[in-house]
Design a protein around this motif. Structure first.
Motif, PDB file in Angstrom:
ATOM      1  N   MET A   1       0.831  -1.188   0.000  1.00 43.90           N
ATOM      2  CA  MET A   1       0.000   0.000   0.000  1.00 43.90           C
ATOM      3  C   MET A   1       0.869   1.242   0.000  1.00 43.90           C
ATOM      4  N   GLU A   2       0.313   2.303  -0.519  1.00 41.65           N
ATOM      5  CA  GLU A   2       1.006   3.584  -0.504  1.00 41.65           C
ATOM      6  C   GLU A   2       0.787   4.270   0.833  1.00 41.65           C
ATOM      7  N   SER A   3       1.704   5.153   1.194  1.00 37.45           N
ATOM      8  CA  SER A   3       1.538   5.894   2.441  1.00 37.45           C
ATOM      9  C   SER A   3       0.395   6.894   2.285  1.00 37.45           C
ATOM     10  N   ARG A   4      -0.164   7.277   3.426  1.00 39.83           N
ATOM     11  CA  ARG A   4      -1.268   8.234   3.461  1.00 39.83           C
ATOM     12  C   ARG A   4      -0.877   9.380   4.386  1.00 39.83           C
ATOM     13  N   GLU A   5      -1.372  10.546   4.083  1.00 43.42           N
ATOM     14  CA  GLU A   5      -1.118  11.728   4.914  1.00 43.42           C
ATOM     15  C   GLU A   5      -2.284  11.954   5.862  1.00 43.42           C
ATOM     16  N   PRO A   6      -2.051  12.470   7.023  1.00 38.11           N
ATOM     17  CA  PRO A   6      -0.750  12.766   7.603  1.00 38.11           C
ATOM     18  C   PRO A   6      -0.103  11.494   8.137  1.00 38.11           C
ATOM     19  N   VAL A   7       1.185  11.400   7.980  1.00 41.08           N
ATOM     20  CA  VAL A   7       1.909  10.245   8.492  1.00 41.08           C
ATOM     21  C   VAL A   7       2.097  10.435   9.995  1.00 41.08           C
ATOM     22  N   GLU A   8       1.464   9.521  10.774  1.00 38.10           N
ATOM     23  CA  GLU A   8       1.566   9.558  12.227  1.00 38.10           C
ATOM     24  C   GLU A   8       2.136   8.260  12.789  1.00 38.10           C
ATOM     25  N   THR A   9       2.052   7.203  11.999  1.00 34.62           N
ATOM     26  CA  THR A   9       2.469   5.883  12.465  1.00 34.62           C
ATOM     27  C   THR A   9       2.646   4.964  11.259  1.00 34.62           C
ATOM     28  N   VAL A  10       3.031   3.746  11.515  1.00 38.00           N
ATOM     29  CA  VAL A  10       3.004   2.725  10.467  1.00 38.00           C
ATOM     30  C   VAL A  10       1.698   1.961  10.642  1.00 38.00           C
ATOM     31  N   CYS A  11       0.847   2.043   9.646  1.00 37.60           N
ATOM     32  CA  CYS A  11      -0.447   1.355   9.684  1.00 37.60           C
ATOM     33  C   CYS A  11      -0.285  -0.071   9.166  1.00 37.60           C
ATOM     34  N   HIS A  12      -0.915  -0.995   9.807  1.00 41.53           N
ATOM     35  CA  HIS A  12      -0.939  -2.390   9.367  1.00 41.53           C
ATOM     36  C   HIS A  12      -1.788  -2.501   8.111  1.00 41.53           C
ATOM     37  N   ASN A  13      -2.927  -1.832   8.102  1.00 39.03           N
ATOM     38  CA  ASN A  13      -3.881  -1.776   6.998  1.00 39.03           C
ATOM     39  C   ASN A  13      -4.786  -2.992   6.866  1.00 39.03           C
ATOM     40  N   ASP A  14      -4.657  -3.962   7.746  1.00 32.83           N
ATOM     41  CA  ASP A  14      -5.552  -5.128   7.720  1.00 32.83           C
ATOM     42  C   ASP A  14      -5.584  -5.796   9.095  1.00 32.83           C
ATOM     43  N   ALA A  29      -0.376 -11.377  19.034  1.00 28.07           N
ATOM     44  CA  ALA A  29       0.457 -10.878  17.943  1.00 28.07           C
ATOM     45  C   ALA A  29      -0.386 -10.649  16.694  1.00 28.07           C
ATOM     46  N   PHE A  30       0.060  -9.705  15.881  1.00 27.73           N
ATOM     47  CA  PHE A  30      -0.541  -9.484  14.569  1.00 27.73           C
ATOM     48  C   PHE A  30       0.409 -10.015  13.512  1.00 27.73           C
ATOM     49  N   ILE A  31      -0.157 -10.627  12.494  1.00 33.46           N
ATOM     50  CA  ILE A  31       0.627 -11.172  11.390  1.00 33.46           C
ATOM     51  C   ILE A  31       0.191 -10.520  10.085  1.00 33.46           C
ATOM     52  N   ASP A  32       0.841 -10.886   9.005  1.00 32.95           N
ATOM     53  CA  ASP A  32       0.476 -10.469   7.650  1.00 32.95           C
ATOM     54  C   ASP A  32       0.654  -8.961   7.472  1.00 32.95           C
ATOM     55  N   TRP A  33       1.880  -8.527   7.618  1.00 32.99           N
ATOM     56  CA  TRP A  33       2.213  -7.108   7.529  1.00 32.99           C
ATOM     57  C   TRP A  33       2.563  -6.660   6.115  1.00 32.99           C
ATOM     58  N   ASP A  34       2.199  -7.433   5.106  1.00 31.31           N
ATOM     59  CA  ASP A  34       2.610  -7.108   3.740  1.00 31.31           C
ATOM     60  C   ASP A  34       1.971  -5.837   3.183  1.00 31.31           C
ATOM     61  N   THR A  35       0.890  -5.343   3.785  1.00 32.81           N
ATOM     62  CA  THR A  35       0.276  -4.100   3.315  1.00 32.81           C
ATOM     63  C   THR A  35       0.575  -2.919   4.237  1.00 32.81           C
ATOM     64  N   ALA A  36       1.486  -3.077   5.179  1.00 34.41           N
ATOM     65  CA  ALA A  36       1.833  -1.998   6.107  1.00 34.41           C
ATOM     66  C   ALA A  36       2.416  -0.807   5.344  1.00 34.41           C
ATOM     67  N   ALA A  37       2.058   0.397   5.817  1.00 30.99           N
ATOM     68  CA  ALA A  37       2.553   1.617   5.195  1.00 30.99           C
ATOM     69  C   ALA A  37       2.360   2.781   6.160  1.00 30.99           C
ATOM     70  N   PRO A  38       3.161   3.824   6.027  1.00 31.17           N
ATOM     71  CA  PRO A  38       2.970   5.005   6.866  1.00 31.17           C
ATOM     72  C   PRO A  38       1.599   5.634   6.620  1.00 31.17           C
ATOM     73  N   GLY A  39       1.003   6.180   7.693  1.00 32.34           N
ATOM     74  CA  GLY A  39      -0.288   6.834   7.533  1.00 32.34           C
ATOM     75  C   GLY A  39      -0.817   7.372   8.843  1.00 32.34           C
ATOM     76  N   PRO A  40      -2.023   7.920   8.800  1.00 34.58           N
ATOM     77  CA  PRO A  40      -2.647   8.454  10.010  1.00 34.58           C
ATOM     78  C   PRO A  40      -3.201   7.324  10.869  1.00 34.58           C
ATOM     79  N   ARG A  41      -3.140   7.485  12.185  1.00 33.24           N
ATOM     80  CA  ARG A  41      -3.634   6.404  13.051  1.00 33.24           C
ATOM     81  C   ARG A  41      -5.122   6.185  12.876  1.00 33.24           C
ATOM     82  N   ALA A  42      -5.885   7.219  12.489  1.00 33.39           N
ATOM     83  CA  ALA A  42      -7.328   7.050  12.272  1.00 33.39           C
ATOM     84  C   ALA A  42      -7.608   6.038  11.167  1.00 33.39           C
ATOM     85  N   TRP A  43      -6.706   5.926  10.193  1.00 35.71           N
ATOM     86  CA  TRP A  43      -6.860   4.984   9.081  1.00 35.71           C
ATOM     87  C   TRP A  43      -6.943   3.551   9.616  1.00 35.71           C
TER      88      TRP A  43
END
Length: 147
Positions: A1-14, A29-43
């Motif tokens: 995934m692409e990063s999203r603004e504002p960048v506040e953290t690394v989002c797992h995205n799933d 634990a969380f697994i499957d970090w293949d879609t992780a990307a910088p983004g806002p924590r609200a995302w």
């Protein structure tokens, strides 16, 4: 995934139950970090609420043996945000809606491309159900935050 603004953290995205390791019924634990990307924590929080509160229609919650009613989902949403020392805010709900729309678009593109798993999900009505969930959250967004 692409990063999203504002960048506040690394989002797992799933961050969903199927990407969670449990021991003795507790998440460890969380697994499957293949879609992780910088983004806002609200995302991520909006998506987490969708999957863990969950922000589902009552019929789906009932079918899965989960509590029903907007007030109960609002209560569970507050518990989630309390764990992060945050107040319920409409921005998190809107971020969840946006994330689910993005996921829907991605899934339908994969269906159009002939991806076997997504074609099967569409055939079983999973993608249609997700569209109904989006409508439900849009309808109840203010109540989810203010109840």
């Amino acid at each position: 995934m692409e990063s999203r603004e504002p960048v506040e953290t690394v989002c797992h995205n799933d961050l969903a139950p199927w990407n969670t390791i449990f021991r003795a019924g507790l998440p460890v634990a969380f697994i499957d970090w293949d879609t992780a990307a910088p983004g806002p924590r609200a995302w991520d929080l909006g998506f987490i609420a969708w999957r863990w509160v969950p922000f589902w229609r009552d019929a789906k919650c009932r079918a899965h043996g989960l509590p029903i009613g907007v007030a109960e989902k609002a209560r569970r949403f507050r518990l989630l945000l309390d764990a992060y020392d945050l107040e319920p805010e409409i921005g998190v709900v809107h971020a969840g809606i946006e994330r689910m729309r993005q996921l829907q678009e991605h899934m339908w593109k994969l269906v159009a491309d002939g991806s076997g798993w997504e074609v099967e999900l569409a055939r079983r009505g999973v993608l249609d159900e997700a569209a109904l969930e989006i409508e439900w959250v849009e309808e109840h967004a203010l109540t989810l935050v203010g109840s």
